[in-house]
Design a protein around this motif. Structure first.
Motif, mmCIF file in Angstrom:
data_model
loop_
_atom_site.group_PDB
_atom_site.id
_atom_site.type_symbol
_atom_site.label_atom_id
_atom_site.label_comp_id
_atom_site.label_asym_id
_atom_site.label_seq_id
_atom_site.Cartn_x
_atom_site.Cartn_y
_atom_site.Cartn_z
ATOM 1 N N ASN A 153 0.831 -1.205 0.000
ATOM 2 C CA ASN A 153 0.000 0.000 0.000
ATOM 3 C C ASN A 153 0.864 1.254 0.000
ATOM 4 O OD1 ASN A 153 -2.338 1.652 0.262
ATOM 5 N ND2 ASN A 153 -2.015 1.740 2.463
ATOM 6 N N LEU A 154 1.877 1.268 0.858
ATOM 7 C CA LEU A 154 2.777 2.413 0.923
ATOM 8 C C LEU A 154 3.584 2.549 -0.360
ATOM 9 C CD1 LEU A 154 4.175 4.733 2.362
ATOM 10 C CD2 LEU A 154 5.624 3.064 3.549
ATOM 11 N N ALA A 155 4.135 1.439 -0.845
ATOM 12 C CA ALA A 155 4.985 1.483 -2.043
ATOM 13 C C ALA A 155 4.197 1.893 -3.285
ATOM 14 C CB ALA A 155 5.646 0.126 -2.252
ATOM 15 N N ILE A 156 3.009 1.309 -3.464
ATOM 16 C CA ILE A 156 2.215 1.599 -4.657
ATOM 17 C C ILE A 156 1.682 3.030 -4.617
ATOM 18 C CG2 ILE A 156 0.085 1.005 -5.882
ATOM 19 C CD1 ILE A 156 0.607 -1.911 -5.172
ATOM 20 N N THR A 157 1.274 3.488 -3.443
ATOM 21 C CA THR A 157 0.806 4.876 -3.336
ATOM 22 C C THR A 157 1.928 5.854 -3.658
ATOM 23 O OG1 THR A 157 -0.844 4.282 -1.663
ATOM 24 C CG2 THR A 157 -0.198 6.596 -1.789
ATOM 25 N N TYR A 158 3.100 5.584 -3.133
ATOM 26 C CA TYR A 158 4.258 6.441 -3.428
ATOM 27 C C TYR A 158 4.517 6.464 -4.934
ATOM 28 C CZ TYR A 158 9.007 8.336 -3.203
ATOM 29 O OH TYR A 158 10.130 9.104 -3.385
ATOM 30 N N GLY A 159 4.494 5.294 -5.560
ATOM 31 C CA GLY A 159 4.716 5.232 -6.998
ATOM 32 C C GLY A 159 3.621 5.931 -7.786
ATOM 33 N N ALA A 160 2.368 5.830 -7.324
ATOM 34 C CA ALA A 160 1.248 6.472 -8.022
ATOM 35 C C ALA A 160 1.373 7.989 -7.969
ATOM 36 C CB ALA A 160 -0.067 6.031 -7.396
ATOM 37 N N VAL A 161 1.761 8.504 -6.819
ATOM 38 C CA VAL A 161 1.929 9.961 -6.689
ATOM 39 C C VAL A 161 3.087 10.443 -7.552
ATOM 40 C CG1 VAL A 161 2.455 11.837 -5.085
ATOM 41 C CG2 VAL A 161 0.924 9.989 -4.380
ATOM 42 N N GLU A 162 4.180 9.695 -7.564
ATOM 43 C CA GLU A 162 5.328 10.060 -8.398
ATOM 44 C C GLU A 162 4.957 10.024 -9.882
ATOM 45 O OE1 GLU A 162 8.167 11.283 -8.038
ATOM 46 O OE2 GLU A 162 8.754 11.022 -5.955
ATOM 47 N N LEU A 163 4.186 9.041 -10.289
ATOM 48 C CA LEU A 163 3.767 8.938 -11.686
ATOM 49 C C LEU A 163 2.874 10.116 -12.067
ATOM 50 C CD1 LEU A 163 3.615 7.409 -14.362
ATOM 51 C CD2 LEU A 163 1.720 6.067 -13.399
ATOM 52 N N ALA A 164 1.930 10.450 -11.199
ATOM 53 C CA ALA A 164 1.053 11.586 -11.479
ATOM 54 C C ALA A 164 1.852 12.883 -11.578
ATOM 55 C CB ALA A 164 -0.011 11.700 -10.390
ATOM 56 N N ALA A 165 2.843 13.050 -10.698
ATOM 57 C CA ALA A 165 3.669 14.256 -10.725
ATOM 58 C C ALA A 165 4.557 14.303 -11.959
ATOM 59 C CB ALA A 165 4.514 14.325 -9.457
ATOM 60 N N ALA A 166 5.003 13.146 -12.429
ATOM 61 C CA ALA A 166 5.836 13.107 -13.633
ATOM 62 C C ALA A 166 5.025 13.487 -14.869
ATOM 63 C CB ALA A 166 6.436 11.712 -13.797
ATOM 64 N N LEU A 167 3.762 13.064 -14.898
ATOM 65 C CA LEU A 167 2.904 13.386 -16.039
ATOM 66 C C LEU A 167 2.367 14.813 -15.972
ATOM 67 C CD1 LEU A 167 0.876 10.047 -16.274
ATOM 68 C CD2 LEU A 167 2.813 10.766 -17.692
ATOM 69 N N LYS A 168 2.280 15.335 -14.754
ATOM 70 C CA LYS A 168 1.740 16.695 -14.558
ATOM 71 C C LYS A 168 2.607 17.398 -13.516
ATOM 72 C CE LYS A 168 -2.775 18.914 -13.818
ATOM 73 N NZ LYS A 168 -4.204 18.668 -13.437
ATOM 74 N N PRO A 169 3.765 17.951 -13.924
ATOM 75 C CA PRO A 169 4.736 18.517 -12.975
ATOM 76 C C PRO A 169 4.176 19.601 -12.058
ATOM 77 C CG PRO A 169 5.705 18.292 -15.157
ATOM 78 C CD PRO A 169 4.249 18.007 -15.311
ATOM 79 N N ALA A 170 3.123 20.275 -12.483
ATOM 80 C CA ALA A 170 2.578 21.370 -11.676
ATOM 81 C C ALA A 170 2.001 20.888 -10.342
ATOM 82 C CB ALA A 170 1.499 22.111 -12.461
ATOM 83 N N ILE A 171 1.678 19.619 -10.240
ATOM 84 C CA ILE A 171 1.059 19.103 -9.016
ATOM 85 C C ILE A 171 2.037 18.310 -8.160
ATOM 86 C CG2 ILE A 171 -1.231 19.018 -10.080
ATOM 87 C CD1 ILE A 171 -0.839 15.981 -10.391
ATOM 88 N N ARG A 172 3.328 18.371 -8.481
ATOM 89 C CA ARG A 172 4.304 17.617 -7.681
ATOM 90 C C ARG A 172 4.177 18.019 -6.214
ATOM 91 N NH1 ARG A 172 8.318 14.319 -7.705
ATOM 92 N NH2 ARG A 172 8.132 14.037 -9.969
ATOM 93 N N PRO A 173 4.005 17.059 -5.317
ATOM 94 C CA PRO A 173 3.794 17.372 -3.901
ATOM 95 C C PRO A 173 4.945 18.171 -3.299
ATOM 96 C CG PRO A 173 3.261 15.083 -4.345
ATOM 97 C CD PRO A 173 3.920 15.611 -5.584
#
Length: 241
Positions: free
Chosen positions: A114-134
């Motif tokens: 859960n922790l690993a996949i969530t981390y990867g999902a957030v990183e993927l979303a940020a890579a596709l849309k840099p403006a939302i990088r946490p």
């Protein structure tokens, strides 16, 4: 004991248990990806990681435990294999303890995923849309510790589900118990008495009141350990299934 545990692990490899262990965290990861993608402004890392833990503790963990315990029990109930297993020159408590250890091990695995996949999902979303990088730095250690407390608080719920699934040959009582427990946990989220309800104890690890956290953790972990021991003792002493 190690032999009994090895046999149970081999059984799990031939079942859908590993698929279940992957599916639950993956669903949370998919939700996290699309949830963060819909924003135009960045949010803090802790927000996304804590949200993931909340979804896991509130809904996915109880439902996963319900399905997992039923699946593990039905590996013996369905083919009526208990008579053969209980006739082996092996202490019966080892058979049930091995199954219990496998269930707990898979829940730990799901927590890590859960922790690993969530981390990867957030990183993927940020890579596709840099403006939302946490913003900030992800507190992976802190989130891992929170997941560990959620698991400890869930021990009583896991013990009850395990006992029910092993006790009844039909999978219906265990499923009904798990679905009912999750339902009442959802509809009575804000109830003060929920701190004493096993299905609400995991989500109470995210409560702002210290007494709720401490009470749920103490009851969930302490009573959970006792109930697991009682379950193994009771199941081992039964002659008729």
């Amino acid at each position: 004991m190690m032999t009994a545990l090895a046999v149970e692990i081999r059984k799990l490899n031939r079942s859908l248990a590993l698929l279940l262990a992957l599916a639950a965290p993956l669903l949370i990861g998919i939700f996290a990806f699309f949830n963060i993608s819909r924003f135009d402004q960045p949010g803090p890392w802790d927000q996304w990681l804590t949200t993931s833990v909340g979804i896991w503790a509130f809904f996915m963990l109880p439902m996963s435990v319900t399905a997992l315990t039923a699946l593990v029990a039905q590996m013996e109930h369905a083919p009526r294999a208990w008579d053969h297993l209980r006739s082996l020159p092996v202490p019966r408590w080892r058979l049930y303890s091995a199954k219990m250890a496998c269930v707990l091990g898979l829940v730990v695995l799901m927590s890590v995923l859960n922790l690993a996949i969530t981390y990867g999902a957030v990183e993927l979303a940020a890579a596709l849309k840099p403006a939302i990088r946490p913003t900030g730095q992800p507190d992976v250690a802190g989130t891992g510790w929170l997941l560990a407390r959620v698991l400890a608080a869930a021990l009583l719920m896991i013990a009850i589900q395990f006992w029910t699934a092993m006790r009844f040959a039909s999978f219906v009582p265990a499923l009904a118990l798990g679905i009912g427990g999750t339902f009442f946990s959802v509809v009575a989220t804000s109830a003060k008495q929920g701190v004493f309800f096993p299905w609400q104890m995991p989500i109470n690890m995210l409560a702002t009141e210290a007494w709720r956290v401490q009470t749920s953790l103490g009851l969930g972990a302490g009573l959970g350990a006792v109930v697991l021991i009682l379950a193994v003792a009771h199941l081992s002493a039964r002659e008729v299934r």
